[in-house]
Design a protein around this motif. Structure first.
Motif, PDB file in Angstrom:
ATOM      1  N   MET A   1       1.045  -1.060  -0.037  1.00 41.86           N
ATOM      2  CA  MET A   1      -0.202  -0.082  -0.070  1.00 41.86           C
ATOM      3  C   MET A   1       0.832   1.027  -0.065  1.00 41.86           C
ATOM      4  N   ASN A   2       0.514   1.994  -0.677  1.00 39.99           N
ATOM      5  CA  ASN A   2       1.455   3.295  -0.959  1.00 39.99           C
ATOM      6  C   ASN A   2       0.989   4.397   0.166  1.00 39.99           C
ATOM      7  N   ARG A   3       2.132   5.104   0.687  1.00 40.38           N
ATOM      8  CA  ARG A   3       1.948   6.089   1.599  1.00 40.38           C
ATOM      9  C   ARG A   3       1.508   7.295   1.021  1.00 40.38           C
ATOM     10  N   PRO A   4       0.681   8.088   1.582  1.00 46.46           N
ATOM     11  CA  PRO A   4       0.499   9.567   0.987  1.00 46.46           C
ATOM     12  C   PRO A   4       1.591  10.344   0.990  1.00 46.46           C
ATOM     13  N   ALA A   5       1.859  11.103  -0.123  1.00 45.88           N
ATOM     14  CA  ALA A   5       3.047  11.862  -0.161  1.00 45.88           C
ATOM     15  C   ALA A   5       2.765  12.864   0.912  1.00 45.88           C
ATOM     16  N   ALA A   6       3.988  13.252   1.583  1.00 44.45           N
ATOM     17  CA  ALA A   6       4.109  14.421   2.508  1.00 44.45           C
ATOM     18  C   ALA A   6       3.828  15.613   1.945  1.00 44.45           C
ATOM     19  N   PRO A   7       3.139  16.673   2.590  1.00 43.18           N
ATOM     20  CA  PRO A   7       2.899  18.034   1.953  1.00 43.18           C
ATOM     21  C   PRO A   7       4.108  18.726   1.614  1.00 43.18           C
ATOM     22  N   ARG A   8       4.368  19.446   0.498  1.00 47.00           N
ATOM     23  CA  ARG A   8       5.592  19.917   0.157  1.00 47.00           C
ATOM     24  C   ARG A   8       5.319  21.333   1.191  1.00 47.00           C
ATOM     25  N   ALA A  27       2.038  24.883   3.731  1.00 44.89           N
ATOM     26  CA  ALA A  27       2.069  23.437   3.349  1.00 44.89           C
ATOM     27  C   ALA A  27       1.162  23.181   2.143  1.00 44.89           C
ATOM     28  N   ILE A  28       1.549  22.202   1.161  1.00 45.93           N
ATOM     29  CA  ILE A  28       0.657  21.925  -0.225  1.00 45.93           C
ATOM     30  C   ILE A  28       0.593  20.769  -0.419  1.00 45.93           C
ATOM     31  N   ASP A  29      -0.583  20.304  -0.483  1.00 42.68           N
ATOM     32  CA  ASP A  29      -0.978  18.726  -0.968  1.00 42.68           C
ATOM     33  C   ASP A  29      -1.781  18.788  -2.476  1.00 42.68           C
ATOM     34  N   GLY A  30      -1.412  17.658  -3.100  1.00 38.45           N
ATOM     35  CA  GLY A  30      -2.267  17.612  -4.371  1.00 38.45           C
ATOM     36  C   GLY A  30      -1.520  18.326  -5.774  1.00 38.45           C
ATOM     37  N   ASP A  31      -1.802  17.978  -6.663  1.00 39.38           N
ATOM     38  CA  ASP A  31      -1.321  18.486  -8.077  1.00 39.38           C
ATOM     39  C   ASP A  31      -1.358  20.050  -8.130  1.00 39.38           C
ATOM     40  N   LEU A  37      -7.881  24.924  -2.771  1.00 38.37           N
ATOM     41  CA  LEU A  37      -8.952  24.857  -1.486  1.00 38.37           C
ATOM     42  C   LEU A  37      -7.778  25.316  -0.289  1.00 38.37           C
ATOM     43  N   VAL A  38      -8.088  26.373   0.255  1.00 30.98           N
ATOM     44  CA  VAL A  38      -7.285  26.897   1.398  1.00 30.98           C
ATOM     45  C   VAL A  38      -8.016  26.460   2.619  1.00 30.98           C
ATOM     46  N   LEU A  39      -7.146  25.768   3.529  1.00 35.37           N
ATOM     47  CA  LEU A  39      -7.340  25.391   4.890  1.00 35.37           C
ATOM     48  C   LEU A  39      -7.051  26.421   5.790  1.00 35.37           C
ATOM     49  N   LEU A  40      -7.756  27.013   6.653  1.00 30.64           N
ATOM     50  CA  LEU A  40      -7.509  27.810   7.602  1.00 30.64           C
ATOM     51  C   LEU A  40      -7.796  27.509   9.001  1.00 30.64           C
ATOM     52  N   VAL A  53      -7.103  15.327   6.587  1.00 32.90           N
ATOM     53  CA  VAL A  53      -8.036  16.126   5.782  1.00 32.90           C
ATOM     54  C   VAL A  53      -7.409  16.402   4.644  1.00 32.90           C
ATOM     55  N   ALA A  54      -5.999  17.149   4.484  1.00 32.37           N
ATOM     56  CA  ALA A  54      -5.521  17.599   3.542  1.00 32.37           C
ATOM     57  C   ALA A  54      -5.272  16.500   2.420  1.00 32.37           C
ATOM     58  N   THR A  55      -4.692  15.452   2.884  1.00 29.28           N
ATOM     59  CA  THR A  55      -4.574  14.227   2.224  1.00 29.28           C
ATOM     60  C   THR A  55      -5.739  13.613   1.259  1.00 29.28           C
ATOM     61  N   ALA A  56      -6.760  13.483   2.132  1.00 31.90           N
ATOM     62  CA  ALA A  56      -7.984  13.153   1.597  1.00 31.90           C
ATOM     63  C   ALA A  56      -8.660  14.104   0.502  1.00 31.90           C
ATOM     64  N   LEU A  57      -8.643  15.273   0.722  1.00 26.73           N
ATOM     65  CA  LEU A  57      -9.129  16.241  -0.086  1.00 26.73           C
ATOM     66  C   LEU A  57      -8.267  16.237  -1.421  1.00 26.73           C
ATOM     67  N   ALA A  58      -6.883  16.365  -1.297  1.00 26.97           N
ATOM     68  CA  ALA A  58      -5.864  16.185  -2.440  1.00 26.97           C
ATOM     69  C   ALA A  58      -6.444  15.105  -3.369  1.00 26.97           C
ATOM     70  N   GLY A  59      -6.548  13.893  -2.738  1.00 28.42           N
ATOM     71  CA  GLY A  59      -7.084  12.508  -3.276  1.00 28.42           C
ATOM     72  C   GLY A  59      -8.232  12.746  -4.166  1.00 28.42           C
ATOM     73  N   HIS A  60      -9.216  13.673  -3.771  1.00 28.37           N
ATOM     74  CA  HIS A  60     -10.452  13.912  -4.729  1.00 28.37           C
ATOM     75  C   HIS A  60     -10.340  15.070  -5.568  1.00 28.37           C
ATOM     76  N   GLY A  61      -9.025  15.295  -5.805  1.00 30.49           N
ATOM     77  CA  GLY A  61      -8.686  16.347  -6.814  1.00 30.49           C
ATOM     78  C   GLY A  61      -8.524  17.884  -6.445  1.00 30.49           C
ATOM     79  N   TRP A  62      -8.388  17.958  -5.241  1.00 32.06           N
ATOM     80  CA  TRP A  62      -7.931  19.229  -4.939  1.00 32.06           C
ATOM     81  C   TRP A  62      -6.411  19.576  -4.707  1.00 32.06           C
ATOM     82  N   ARG A  63      -6.052  20.697  -4.984  1.00 31.28           N
ATOM     83  CA  ARG A  63      -4.926  21.254  -4.460  1.00 31.28           C
ATOM     84  C   ARG A  63      -5.163  22.097  -3.210  1.00 31.28           C
ATOM     85  N   VAL A  64      -4.465  21.550  -2.223  1.00 31.24           N
ATOM     86  CA  VAL A  64      -4.951  21.917  -0.662  1.00 31.24           C
ATOM     87  C   VAL A  64      -3.695  22.777  -0.071  1.00 31.24           C
TER      88      VAL A  64
END
Length: 204
Positions: A1-8, A27-31, A37-40, A53-64
């Motif tokens: 199972m691949n681990r989610p990439a760490a946020p940049r 911190a940046i997750d996703g393509d 989408l900005v989390l505050l 949460v950021a990993t899940a949102l990135a997996g659904h097509g967001w740049r978090v």
């Protein structure tokens, strides 16, 4: 199972304020080409505890994007005279610095004030605002004191957990994850920022 990439992580130099440097830790997750989408985060906290949460949102097509508030993680800048307008400007300028123009803003508790002010400042670029556990201007009795206790690492663990459950966590949810990640040294600055702009008649 691949681990989610760490946020940049990026340290973004924003325009100086009163001759002093302003740096926002992002911190940046996703393509990088995905919708932004900005989390505050909540009061006196950074958003690094939102990794799942950021990993899940990135997996659904967001740049978090998670710009850390001033004084938290690697972010810094003048703290005197801090306001919601200034915090919102930090968010918008940090988004500019990573090339994110159209934004969805998601603010948790205190962060929802920052999200709303940012949307008012630049409505043409904000696609939507999500209010997560939106804070009220007037809190129930004891809630501000519970927040102070939760943030104070010198208080007994049991007392801090009780305060966390009162202020943030629904019954049956583990509150111990929030024993870390607090910045109580900035309490007075962020409490003052939350009152500017005022919510009373005549305020903007």
């Amino acid at each position: 199972m691949n681990r989610p990439a760490a946020p940049r992580r990026r340290l973004l130099a924003l325009p100086a304020q009163d001759g002093a440097p302003v740096v926002i830790d992002m911190a940046i997750d996703g393509d990088d080409h995905a919708p932004a989408l900005v989390l505050l985060p909540s009061s006196l906290r950074d958003s690094l505890d939102c990794d799942d949460v950021a990993t899940a949102l990135a997996g659904h097509g967001w740049r978090v994007l998670r710009p850390q508030p001033r004084g938290m993680a690697g972010s810094h800048g003048p703290m005197a005279g801090l306001s919601l307008h200034r915090l919102a400007q930090d968010v918008l300028e940090a988004a500019d610095a990573v090339g994110a123009q159209r934004l969805v803003l998601a603010g948790h508790a205190f962060g929802h004030f920052v999200a709303r002010v940012a949307a008012q400042a630049q409505p043409q670029r904000v696609r939507g605002v999500a209010l997560l556990a939106a804070a009220a201007r007037e809190f129930p009795p004891g809630l501000a004191a519970a927040l102070d206790t939760a943030a104070d690492a010198l208080q007994p663990r049991a007392l801090r957990l009780q305060a966390l459950r009162q202020a943030f966590f629904a019954p049956g949810h583990a509150a111990d994850a929030w024993l870390q990640g607090w910045y109580p040294q900035w309490r007075a600055h962020y409490r003052a920022a939350g009152s500017q702009p005022p919510s009373r008649p005549g305020g903007r």
